[in-house]
Design a protein around this motif. Structure first.
Motif, short mmCIF file in Angstrom:
data_model
loop_
_atom_site.label_atom_id
_atom_site.label_comp_id
_atom_site.label_asym_id
_atom_site.label_seq_id
_atom_site.Cartn_x
_atom_site.Cartn_y
_atom_site.Cartn_z
N VAL A 193 3.50 6.93 -18.82
CA VAL A 193 2.41 7.03 -17.85
C VAL A 193 1.59 8.32 -18.02
CG1 VAL A 193 3.46 5.53 -16.13
CG2 VAL A 193 4.03 7.96 -16.14
N VAL A 222 -3.30 10.99 -16.91
CA VAL A 222 -2.15 10.28 -16.34
C VAL A 222 -2.61 8.99 -15.67
CG1 VAL A 222 -0.36 10.36 -14.55
CG2 VAL A 222 -0.71 12.33 -16.06
N TYR A 226 7.09 8.52 -11.95
CA TYR A 226 7.52 7.58 -12.98
C TYR A 226 8.81 6.89 -12.55
CZ TYR A 226 11.04 11.02 -14.41
OH TYR A 226 12.10 11.89 -14.43
N GLY A 270 -0.50 5.82 -14.66
CA GLY A 270 0.41 6.61 -13.85
C GLY A 270 -0.21 7.03 -12.52
N ALA A 298 8.37 9.25 -18.44
CA ALA A 298 7.10 9.78 -17.93
C ALA A 298 6.02 9.70 -19.00
CB ALA A 298 7.29 11.23 -17.47
N ARG A 318 12.26 5.80 -8.47
CA ARG A 318 11.02 6.53 -8.74
C ARG A 318 11.29 8.02 -8.66
NH1 ARG A 318 5.42 4.61 -6.65
NH2 ARG A 318 5.95 5.92 -4.86
N VAL A 332 4.01 13.96 -11.51
CA VAL A 332 3.73 12.67 -12.11
C VAL A 332 4.85 11.73 -11.69
CG1 VAL A 332 3.48 11.37 -14.25
CG2 VAL A 332 2.56 13.69 -14.09
#
Length: 418
Positions: A282, A232, A257, A237, A279, A265, A255
């Motif tokens: 990233v 990631v 994104y 990310g 997602a 976000r 995660v």
């Protein structure tokens, strides 16, 4: 409670429960899906060939025997159905089961698409692997170890490709995604594939000792796993790691994104999934981890373990008793039989979403399901699934004070060789 999408038989069951995520009850949407396909048909082209050949042969036989082509008594015996084709070409049963846990806005569309399209897509890929030439398959009686190994790798690749293609074609252009956790049985081979934080596991049950053992369970694809986090972050990310006190309360790594529609976000609590295209930019990927297990090896291992315990117990018993050597030998032979004389070990599979797994561990699930599948006077497998889901739902209510409960789904099936 609104239990939906149920399926039942003595060998398998599926059940899902709509969660509660705030608002009016009629506004709640079930984003989870569960399925079992047994037998799992894949040889449509081969089936058509068999039917064409059998019909031709039937006409020839009837013409010869009856002189007028009117001999319907032979037709029902010469025609083969899809189940026969599966067994004839592969040499054993084919089954497919699994769960899809939708999340985020419109995640139910992705899980619904996946449960409908994944079996069909996987079936088409397996047909080309397992039956490249039906005539060749009919005349081939032996296969080298190298060929089997290559075929096993091809099947693993087909499963991975299926997940990736479903991800590309899923209706995730607006938002949403889903987990995917499946179990595929092809004859004596079990293929377990998982992407996301749903889980599948394989277990054995010994009818003699009543012992249930987990032999394999998929991992939860969480962003804080070192190799997942590395991927990631290499993609640009960021992984959020909650503080220890929040982890104890059930908080998950995520995660981070940016939602392309809202610009906000968000955090995805898994590092692999179907959909979730924002997602995916990233580092979130649909590629599943695939494990291959052999049913006969699992049974042999379980037999060896139980036989060893039985022999040890009887050795202690015999050493503690003053009995004649002939009687000692008789008891020894009765209790320490060679495994080739038969097996009481059964193999089964369970796939479940985190709505169940967050509150009930896999060992408890396995014991409950094993009893329902293999003990005559135990509750039906569907009743066992309902009991597990009801228990988890009660735990959700207490943990969240009735303000939130995740959707819950489970699929279970025997993995017999007959």
């Amino acid at each position: 409670e609104a239990f939906i999408n149920t399926e039942r038989s003595l060998d398998q069951a599926t059940l899902t429960l709509i969660g509660y995520k705030g608002g009016e009850l009629h506004e709640q949407i079930n984003q989870d899906r569960a399925f079992v396909i047994s037998p799992f048909y894949i040889f449509q082209h081969a089936a058509e060939q068999i039917q064409e050949q059998d019909q031709s042969q039937s006409v020839q036989v009837n013409d010869h025997e009856n002189g007028n082509g009117d001999g319907n008594e032979n037709n029902s015996e010469s025609k083969s159905d899809d189940h026969d084709v599966n067994d004839n070409v592969v040499g054993g049963p084919l089954r497919l089961l699994g769960v899809f846990d939708g999340h985020a806005k419109l995640g139910e569309r992705v899980s619904e698409y996946s449960v409908r399209q994944l079996p069909q897509l996987l079936s088409s890929k397996l047909e080309s692997i397992l039956s490249p030439s039906f005539e060749e398959t009919k005349t081939t009686t032996t296969t080298t170890a190298t060929k089997l190994s290559e075929q096993k790798q091809q099947i693993q690749n087909a499963i991975i490709e299926t997940f990736i293609e479903i991800d590309k074609t899923a209706p995730a252009h607006e938002s949403g995604g889903c987990t995917a956790s499946i179990v595929l049985q092809i004859k004596n081979q079990i293929y377990v594939a998982n992407a996301g934080d749903s889980r599948s596991f394989i277990a054995t049950y010994n009818r003699t000792t009543k012992q249930t053992d987990i032999v394999y369970v998929t991992r939860e694809d969480k962003p804080d796993i070192p190799e997942e986090r590395s991927r990631v972050e290499s993609a640009g990310g960021m992984v959020y790691i909650p503080p220890p006190d929040r982890v104890q309360l059930g908080a998950s790594s995520r995660v981070v994104y940016v939602d392309k529609n809202t610009g906000s976000r968000n955090g995805l609590a898994m590092s692999r999934s179907i959909g979730d295209w924002a997602a995916g930019v990233v580092g979130v990927i649909p590629d599943p981890m695939v494990k291959v297990l052999d049913i006969e090896e699992l049974v042999d291992n379980a037999n060896s373990s139980s036989s060893g315990m039985e022999c040890d117990a009887n050795y202690d018993l015999l050493n503690g008793e003053n009995i004649e050597d002939e009687k000692r030998e008789e008891i020894d032979h009765q209790n320490c039989r060679n495994k080739d004389e038969g097996s009481d070990v059964e193999v089964f599979a369970v796939s479940a979403t985190d709505g169940l797994l967050d509150f009930i561990n896999v060992e408890e699930i396995a014991k409950t399901i094993a009893m329902s599948l293999y003990i005559d006077d135990a509750p039906h497998p569907l009743s066992a699934c309902e009991s597990l889901i009801t228990t988890a739902a009660s735990q959700w209510y207490r943990a969240k004070n009735g303000r939130y409960r995740d959707d819950i789904a489970i699929a279970v099936s025997k993995l017999s060789l007959s």
